[in-house]
Enzyme design. Structure first.
Site, PDB file in Angstrom:
ATOM      1  N   LYS A 116     -17.656 -19.439   2.634  1.00 26.90           N
ATOM      2  CA  LYS A 116     -19.081 -19.429   2.953  1.00 26.90           C
ATOM      3  C   LYS A 116     -19.924 -18.698   1.920  1.00 26.90           C
ATOM      4  O   LYS A 116     -19.602 -17.581   1.517  1.00 26.90           O
ATOM      5  CB  LYS A 116     -19.285 -18.781   4.325  1.00 26.90           C
TER       6      LYS A 116
ATOM      7  N   ARG B 184       0.823  -1.206   0.000  1.00 25.67           N
ATOM      8  CA  ARG B 184       0.000   0.000   0.000  1.00 25.67           C
ATOM      9  C   ARG B 184       0.865   1.267   0.000  1.00 25.67           C
ATOM     10  O   ARG B 184       0.494   2.271  -0.612  1.00 25.67           O
ATOM     11  CB  ARG B 184      -0.949  -0.007   1.203  1.00 25.67           C
TER      12      ARG B 184
ATOM     13  N   GLY C 121      -8.659 -10.066  -0.032  1.00 28.06           N
ATOM     14  CA  GLY C 121      -7.478 -10.499   0.704  1.00 28.06           C
ATOM     15  C   GLY C 121      -6.947 -11.866   0.320  1.00 28.06           C
ATOM     16  O   GLY C 121      -5.774 -12.024  -0.038  1.00 28.06           O
TER      17      GLY C 121
ATOM     18  N   GLY D  91     -12.486  -4.962   1.604  1.00 30.48           N
ATOM     19  CA  GLY D  91     -13.921  -4.720   1.707  1.00 30.48           C
ATOM     20  C   GLY D  91     -14.465  -3.826   0.620  1.00 30.48           C
ATOM     21  O   GLY D  91     -15.573  -4.055   0.111  1.00 30.48           O
TER      22      GLY D  91
END
Length: 396
Positions: free
Chosen positions: A197, A36, A354, A377
């Site tokens: 999931k 980053r 990620g 996110g």
């Protein structure tokens, strides 16, 4: 979403508040991944070369509105200076007299890093007073923190309404890549979605099934889809309570003319451990006492066949438990093929999230895809079709 880039900013002599994302991984006080920081450098260098007075702000960790010394951004000033090859000064607050004095001392081309914005409770509350305090420091605002753009915070959204606002080069690259992926893509569009999931990616699967031509589902979430259709899954990870939802997604995708590609074979083992005995089994019949940990070679061939004719690929989530060989086999094989098609056939390949970034790094192809997002996110919420406050604010 219309937005202005720094091409439209007359930066010479201007105080420019640059929202960065310096929330980098740390261990024992040392930065363990400087991605980053490195990706932020082009915007800072360009603004410095144009004679701007650059004021960098960022959050770090979760101090919850209190001063937590070990969450100070002070170490980042040195790291940023090393990456840029030029001095970066530090102010022990992000607003108020300390910050204002540090800004007043800047000359054209100088770079200042402000203290952690989350040391103020008003940051996460998008407090107008904190936004006004940040705006007071500058003549213009540049957001180069796409990875924080899904947060409506004072430094990502509030201040953008108080100053002329622009997208930095990293933000611009992210937005252009995502527009290429889903806004105006080259078709056919293939999406690969993996992960553990179904429940965490319902919005993603729903949005993609309405926008892509082929949706490849891998990882443990594929087990839920298979089990919903009557497959015996042994002791594989799956969500029994999501079976009805999985069937609904299949029905919706069919109505949208979206092909959902599920595994036809799986690599199963008794334990998730290095060197664990394993074998390839039909996807509908994982033996008792074993678990599916990767998709099998026939599934890889089916995915490769869809990719050969694709114009665009969106990738979020690995196909298997790539952290431990040999359960990385399918993810690495597809990653290498995607990299090859990107170079040889003009495939627009966009990956992010990620686990996806980690998997692509593991495969050694991060630099060979069209774009790999370092956002987590924010990348996921964009793919879900949600409006990101930090991006929307750049539109005026």
């Amino acid at each position: 979403m219309p937005f202005q880039t720094i091409d439209a900013l007359d930066a010479t002599g201007k105080r420019v508040l640059l929202r960065a994302d310096l929330n980098v991984p740390m261990k024992d006080g040392r930065i363990t991944d400087r991605t980053r920081i490195e990706r932020l450098c082009p915007t800072i260098r360009e603004l410095a070369q144009k004679g701007a007075r650059i004021i960098v702000c960022s959050h770090f960790d979760r101090p919850k509105g209190k001063i937590v010394p070990e969450m100070s951004l002070a170490p980042m000033a040195e790291a940023l200076s090393e990456a840029l090859g030029r001095p970066v000064t530090f102010a022990a607050d992000c607003v108020g007299p300390v910050a204002e004095a540090a800004v007043a001392a800047l000359a054209d081309g100088d770079i200042l890093l402000l203290e952690n914005t989350r040391f103020h409770a008003g940051e996460e509350k998008n407090d107008p007073a904190l936004a006004a305090g940040l705006a007071k420091l500058a003549d213009a605002y540049v957001n180069d923190a796409f990875s924080a753009a899904h947060r409506a915070h004072a430094s990502t959204e509030g201040v953008a309404h108080l100053l002329p606002s622009y997208a930095g080069r990293l933000m611009q690259a992210e937005l252009e890549a995502l527009d290429a992926a889903l806004g105006r893509p080259s078709r056919p569009v293939v999406a690969i979605v993996g992960g553990a999931k179904v429940s965490t990616k319902l919005d993603l699967l729903g949005n993609l099934s309405a926008k892509v031509d082929v949706l490849v589902i891998g990882g443990a979430m594929a087990n839920t889809f298979l089990a919903a259709q009557g497959a015996a899954m042994g002791k594989s990870l799956q969500e029994a309570e999501m079976h009805a939802t999985a069937l609904e997604i299949l029905t919706t995708a069919k109505a949208n003319n979206c092909e959902i590609l599920l595994p036809v074979d799986l690599v199963a083992a008794q334990e998730f451990a290095a060197g664990s005995p394993h074998r390839t089994v039909p996807a509908m019949s994982v033996p008792e006492g074993t678990m599916a940990l990767d998709v099998g070679p026939q599934t890889v061939e089916l995915i490769e066949a869809r990719l050969r004719g694709a114009g665009t690929l969106v990738w979020n989530g690995p196909l298997g438990a790539f952290e431990i060989p040999p359960f990385d086999t399918a993810t690495v094989a597809i990653a290498e093929m995607v990299a090859g098609l990107t170079a040889s056939a003009g495939l627009k390949s966009i990956g992010g999230g990620g686990d996806t970034v980690s998997a692509l790094k593991h495969a050694g192809v991060v630099e060979r895809l069209t774009y790999v997002s370092s956002a987590g996110g924010a990348f996921l919420e964009w793919l879900e079709g949600k409006t990101l406050p930090g991006v929307a604010a750049l539109g005026g």
